[in-house]
Design a protein around this motif. Structure first.
Motif, PDB file in Angstrom:
ATOM      1  N   TYR A   1      24.335  20.365 -20.388  1.00  0.00           N
ATOM      2  CA  TYR A   1      24.920  21.191 -19.343  1.00  0.00           C
ATOM      3  C   TYR A   1      24.000  21.306 -18.130  1.00  0.00           C
ATOM      4  O   TYR A   1      24.435  21.153 -16.996  1.00  0.00           O
ATOM      5  N   TYR A   2      22.744  21.540 -18.382  1.00  0.00           N
ATOM      6  CA  TYR A   2      21.799  21.690 -17.272  1.00  0.00           C
ATOM      7  C   TYR A   2      21.604  20.386 -16.511  1.00  0.00           C
ATOM      8  O   TYR A   2      21.380  20.388 -15.309  1.00  0.00           O
ATOM      9  N   ALA A   3      21.721  19.300 -17.218  1.00  0.00           N
ATOM     10  CA  ALA A   3      21.595  17.999 -16.560  1.00  0.00           C
ATOM     11  C   ALA A   3      22.743  17.781 -15.587  1.00  0.00           C
ATOM     12  O   ALA A   3      22.553  17.297 -14.474  1.00  0.00           O
ATOM     13  N   GLU A   4      23.948  18.152 -15.992  1.00  0.00           N
ATOM     14  CA  GLU A   4      25.115  17.991 -15.124  1.00  0.00           C
ATOM     15  C   GLU A   4      25.066  18.942 -13.934  1.00  0.00           C
ATOM     16  O   GLU A   4      25.401  18.590 -12.815  1.00  0.00           O
ATOM     17  N   LEU A   5      24.614  20.162 -14.202  1.00  0.00           N
ATOM     18  CA  LEU A   5      24.508  21.161 -13.143  1.00  0.00           C
ATOM     19  C   LEU A   5      23.483  20.728 -12.097  1.00  0.00           C
ATOM     20  O   LEU A   5      23.717  20.839 -10.890  1.00  0.00           O
ATOM     21  N   SER A   6      22.382  20.210 -12.543  1.00  0.00           N
ATOM     22  CA  SER A   6      21.340  19.742 -11.628  1.00  0.00           C
ATOM     23  C   SER A   6      21.860  18.621 -10.745  1.00  0.00           C
ATOM     24  O   SER A   6      21.559  18.555  -9.559  1.00  0.00           O
ATOM     25  N   GLN A   7      22.664  17.756 -11.335  1.00  0.00           N
ATOM     26  CA  GLN A   7      23.197  16.630 -10.585  1.00  0.00           C
ATOM     27  C   GLN A   7      24.189  17.109  -9.525  1.00  0.00           C
ATOM     28  O   GLN A   7      24.225  16.584  -8.412  1.00  0.00           O
TER      29      GLN A   7
ATOM     30  N   GLU B   1      24.179  20.058  -8.036  1.00  0.00           N
ATOM     31  CA  GLU B   1      23.405  20.727  -6.988  1.00  0.00           C
ATOM     32  C   GLU B   1      22.746  19.724  -6.052  1.00  0.00           C
ATOM     33  O   GLU B   1      22.687  19.917  -4.848  1.00  0.00           O
TER      34      GLU B   1
END
Ligand SMILES: [Zn+2]
Length: 68
Positions: free
Chosen positions: A2-8, A10
Protein backbone atom coordinates in the motif's frame (compact mmCIF):
# COMPACT_ATOMS: atom_id res chain seq x y z
CA UNK A 1 2.41 -2.74 -0.94
CA UNK A 2 0.00 0.00 0.00
CA UNK A 3 2.72 2.46 0.91
CA UNK A 4 4.57 1.71 -2.28
CA UNK A 5 1.52 2.59 -4.37
CA UNK A 6 0.80 5.70 -2.33
CA UNK A 7 4.37 6.92 -2.74
CA UNK A 8 4.14 6.44 -6.47
CA UNK A 9 0.90 8.43 -6.67
CA UNK A 10 2.40 11.29 -4.68
CA UNK A 11 5.50 11.36 -6.82
CA UNK A 12 3.46 12.08 -9.95
CA UNK A 13 2.92 15.63 -8.74
CA UNK A 14 6.61 16.35 -8.52
CA UNK A 15 9.15 17.11 -11.14
CA UNK A 16 11.66 14.37 -11.70
CA UNK A 17 15.36 15.02 -11.97
CA UNK A 18 17.85 12.45 -13.02
CA UNK A 19 20.88 12.11 -10.79
CA UNK A 20 24.10 11.46 -12.61
CA UNK A 21 27.53 10.56 -11.40
CA UNK A 22 29.64 13.74 -11.36
CA UNK A 23 32.68 11.69 -12.29
CA UNK A 24 31.50 9.74 -15.33
CA UNK A 25 27.88 10.79 -15.99
CA UNK A 26 26.44 7.36 -15.30
CA UNK A 27 22.75 7.63 -14.23
CA UNK A 28 22.46 6.88 -10.52
CA UNK A 29 18.74 7.33 -10.00
CA UNK A 30 16.00 9.93 -9.81
CA UNK A 31 15.22 12.69 -7.37
CA UNK A 32 11.86 14.39 -7.01
CA UNK A 33 11.36 18.09 -6.55
CA UNK A 34 10.38 17.70 -2.89
CA UNK A 35 13.66 16.04 -2.01
CA UNK A 36 15.81 17.88 0.48
CA UNK A 37 19.17 17.34 2.05
CA UNK A 38 22.07 15.28 0.87
CA UNK A 39 22.35 11.80 -0.51
CA UNK A 40 25.41 9.60 -0.72
CA UNK A 41 25.53 7.42 -3.78
CA UNK A 42 28.03 4.93 -5.04
CA UNK A 43 28.45 4.81 -8.77
CA UNK A 44 28.08 1.33 -10.20
CA UNK A 45 30.25 2.18 -13.15
CA UNK A 46 33.31 4.00 -11.84
CA UNK A 47 32.87 2.95 -8.16
CA UNK A 48 33.29 6.50 -6.89
CA UNK A 49 31.18 7.66 -3.96
CA UNK A 50 29.44 10.97 -4.56
CA UNK A 51 27.54 13.21 -2.19
CA UNK A 52 24.72 15.00 -3.97
CA UNK A 53 22.79 17.95 -2.62
CA UNK A 54 19.16 17.81 -3.71
CA UNK A 55 18.89 21.60 -3.53
CA UNK A 56 20.80 21.74 -6.81
CA UNK A 57 18.31 19.47 -8.53
CA UNK A 58 14.92 20.59 -7.27
CA UNK A 59 15.06 24.06 -8.83
CA UNK A 60 15.06 22.75 -12.38
CA UNK A 61 11.36 22.12 -12.89
CA UNK A 62 10.04 21.32 -16.33
CA UNK A 63 7.01 23.59 -16.05
CA UNK A 64 9.15 26.62 -15.26
CA UNK A 65 11.66 26.07 -18.01
CA UNK A 66 11.83 29.03 -20.33
CA UNK A 67 13.57 29.28 -23.65
CA UNK A 68 15.10 32.70 -24.11
ZN1 LIG B 1 30.69 7.22 -12.07
Amino acid sequence: MYYAELSQMEAKEFAERQLKCPQCGFPLGFAFSDCAGHLKLKCRKCKSISVLNFAYFRRQRGVRRRIT
